[in-house]
Design a protein around this motif. Structure first.
Motif, PDB file in Angstrom:
ATOM      1  N   ALA A  29       0.836  -1.198   0.000  1.00 41.62           N
ATOM      2  CA  ALA A  29       0.000   0.000   0.000  1.00 41.62           C
ATOM      3  C   ALA A  29       0.872   1.250   0.000  1.00 41.62           C
ATOM      4  O   ALA A  29       0.372   2.352   0.050  1.00 41.62           O
ATOM      5  N   CYS A  30       2.177   1.060  -0.073  1.00 42.76           N
ATOM      6  CA  CYS A  30       3.095   2.205   0.000  1.00 42.76           C
ATOM      7  C   CYS A  30       2.853   3.209  -1.111  1.00 42.76           C
ATOM      8  O   CYS A  30       2.759   4.406  -0.861  1.00 42.76           O
ATOM      9  N   ALA A  31       2.764   2.723  -2.342  1.00 42.86           N
ATOM     10  CA  ALA A  31       2.589   3.644  -3.469  1.00 42.86           C
ATOM     11  C   ALA A  31       1.257   4.362  -3.379  1.00 42.86           C
ATOM     12  O   ALA A  31       1.183   5.563  -3.620  1.00 42.86           O
ATOM     13  N   GLY A  32       0.217   3.651  -3.042  1.00 42.66           N
ATOM     14  CA  GLY A  32      -1.105   4.274  -2.935  1.00 42.66           C
ATOM     15  C   GLY A  32      -1.145   5.332  -1.855  1.00 42.66           C
ATOM     16  O   GLY A  32      -1.624   6.449  -2.071  1.00 42.66           O
ATOM     17  N   GLY A  33      -0.627   5.001  -0.697  1.00 46.74           N
ATOM     18  CA  GLY A  33      -0.631   5.950   0.412  1.00 46.74           C
ATOM     19  C   GLY A  33       0.235   7.165   0.139  1.00 46.74           C
ATOM     20  O   GLY A  33      -0.169   8.302   0.387  1.00 46.74           O
ATOM     21  N   VAL A  46       7.481  14.688   5.039  1.00 49.56           N
ATOM     22  CA  VAL A  46       6.492  14.174   5.992  1.00 49.56           C
ATOM     23  C   VAL A  46       6.040  12.773   5.579  1.00 49.56           C
ATOM     24  O   VAL A  46       5.902  11.875   6.411  1.00 49.56           O
ATOM     25  N   ILE A  47       5.830  12.576   4.268  1.00 53.18           N
ATOM     26  CA  ILE A  47       5.439  11.255   3.766  1.00 53.18           C
ATOM     27  C   ILE A  47       6.547  10.244   4.056  1.00 53.18           C
ATOM     28  O   ILE A  47       6.283   9.121   4.487  1.00 53.18           O
ATOM     29  N   SER A  62      10.090   7.101  -5.787  1.00 57.08           N
ATOM     30  CA  SER A  62       9.637   6.022  -6.670  1.00 57.08           C
ATOM     31  C   SER A  62       8.259   5.507  -6.271  1.00 57.08           C
ATOM     32  O   SER A  62       7.618   4.800  -7.046  1.00 57.08           O
ATOM     33  N   TYR A  63       7.797   5.857  -5.074  1.00 56.98           N
ATOM     34  CA  TYR A  63       6.483   5.420  -4.616  1.00 56.98           C
ATOM     35  C   TYR A  63       5.379   6.422  -4.944  1.00 56.98           C
ATOM     36  O   TYR A  63       4.213   6.101  -4.860  1.00 56.98           O
ATOM     37  N   ILE A  64       5.744   7.644  -5.271  1.00 59.09           N
ATOM     38  CA  ILE A  64       4.748   8.662  -5.596  1.00 59.09           C
ATOM     39  C   ILE A  64       4.442   8.577  -7.081  1.00 59.09           C
ATOM     40  O   ILE A  64       5.309   8.793  -7.917  1.00 59.09           O
ATOM     41  N   ARG A  65       3.214   8.237  -7.414  1.00 62.34           N
ATOM     42  CA  ARG A  65       2.801   8.043  -8.805  1.00 62.34           C
ATOM     43  C   ARG A  65       2.118   9.304  -9.336  1.00 62.34           C
ATOM     44  O   ARG A  65       1.491  10.044  -8.586  1.00 62.34           O
ATOM     45  N   ALA A  66       2.216   9.527 -10.629  1.00 57.50           N
ATOM     46  CA  ALA A  66       1.499  10.628 -11.260  1.00 57.50           C
ATOM     47  C   ALA A  66       0.034  10.241 -11.366  1.00 57.50           C
ATOM     48  O   ALA A  66      -0.297   9.228 -11.968  1.00 57.50           O
ATOM     49  N   VAL A  67      -0.835  11.005 -10.751  1.00 61.60           N
ATOM     50  CA  VAL A  67      -2.264  10.723 -10.792  1.00 61.60           C
ATOM     51  C   VAL A  67      -2.873  11.387 -12.012  1.00 61.60           C
ATOM     52  O   VAL A  67      -3.663  10.801 -12.733  1.00 61.60           O
ATOM     53  N   ASP A  68      -2.498  12.616 -12.245  1.00 58.88           N
ATOM     54  CA  ASP A  68      -2.991  13.369 -13.386  1.00 58.88           C
ATOM     55  C   ASP A  68      -1.771  13.770 -14.214  1.00 58.88           C
ATOM     56  O   ASP A  68      -1.077  14.727 -13.895  1.00 58.88           O
ATOM     57  N   CYS A  69      -1.500  13.018 -15.252  1.00 57.88           N
ATOM     58  CA  CYS A  69      -0.274  13.223 -16.034  1.00 57.88           C
ATOM     59  C   CYS A  69      -0.206  14.605 -16.682  1.00 57.88           C
ATOM     60  O   CYS A  69       0.871  15.116 -16.933  1.00 57.88           O
TER      61      CYS A  69
END
Length: 80
Positions: A29-33, A46-47, A62-69
């Motif tokens: 759940a790391c990437a999602g959170g 903080v994250i 590397s865990y933070i994903r682009a939600v809105d490219c």
């Protein structure tokens, strides 16, 4: 349900889905959170601390994903 049983189920589903290296697939759940927190404006430091990454670790990125490219595109406001 235990954490180990979740691992077994995810592993079996990965095998059924014919995913390469299915035996190494684990739930996380790391990437999602991290992504949701970042999208909500939480600072990366903080994250990282919350996720127990070292404060100066580049791994958190590397865990933070682009939600809105498009919104997250560095070139969005550059005129063409």
């Amino acid at each position: 349900m235990t954490g180990e049983s979740v691992n077994v189920i995810v592993g079996e589903l990965a095998i059924r889905a014919d995913i390469a290296n299915a035996d190494t697939v684990l739930p996380t759940a790391c990437a999602g959170g991290a992504t949701v927190a970042y999208a909500a404006g939480v600072p990366v430091l903080v994250i990282a601390v919350h996720g127990r990454w070292a404060p100066n670790s580049p791994v958190i990125l590397s865990y933070i994903r682009a939600v809105d490219c498009w919104r997250d595109n560095a070139m969005r406001n550059v005129g063409l």
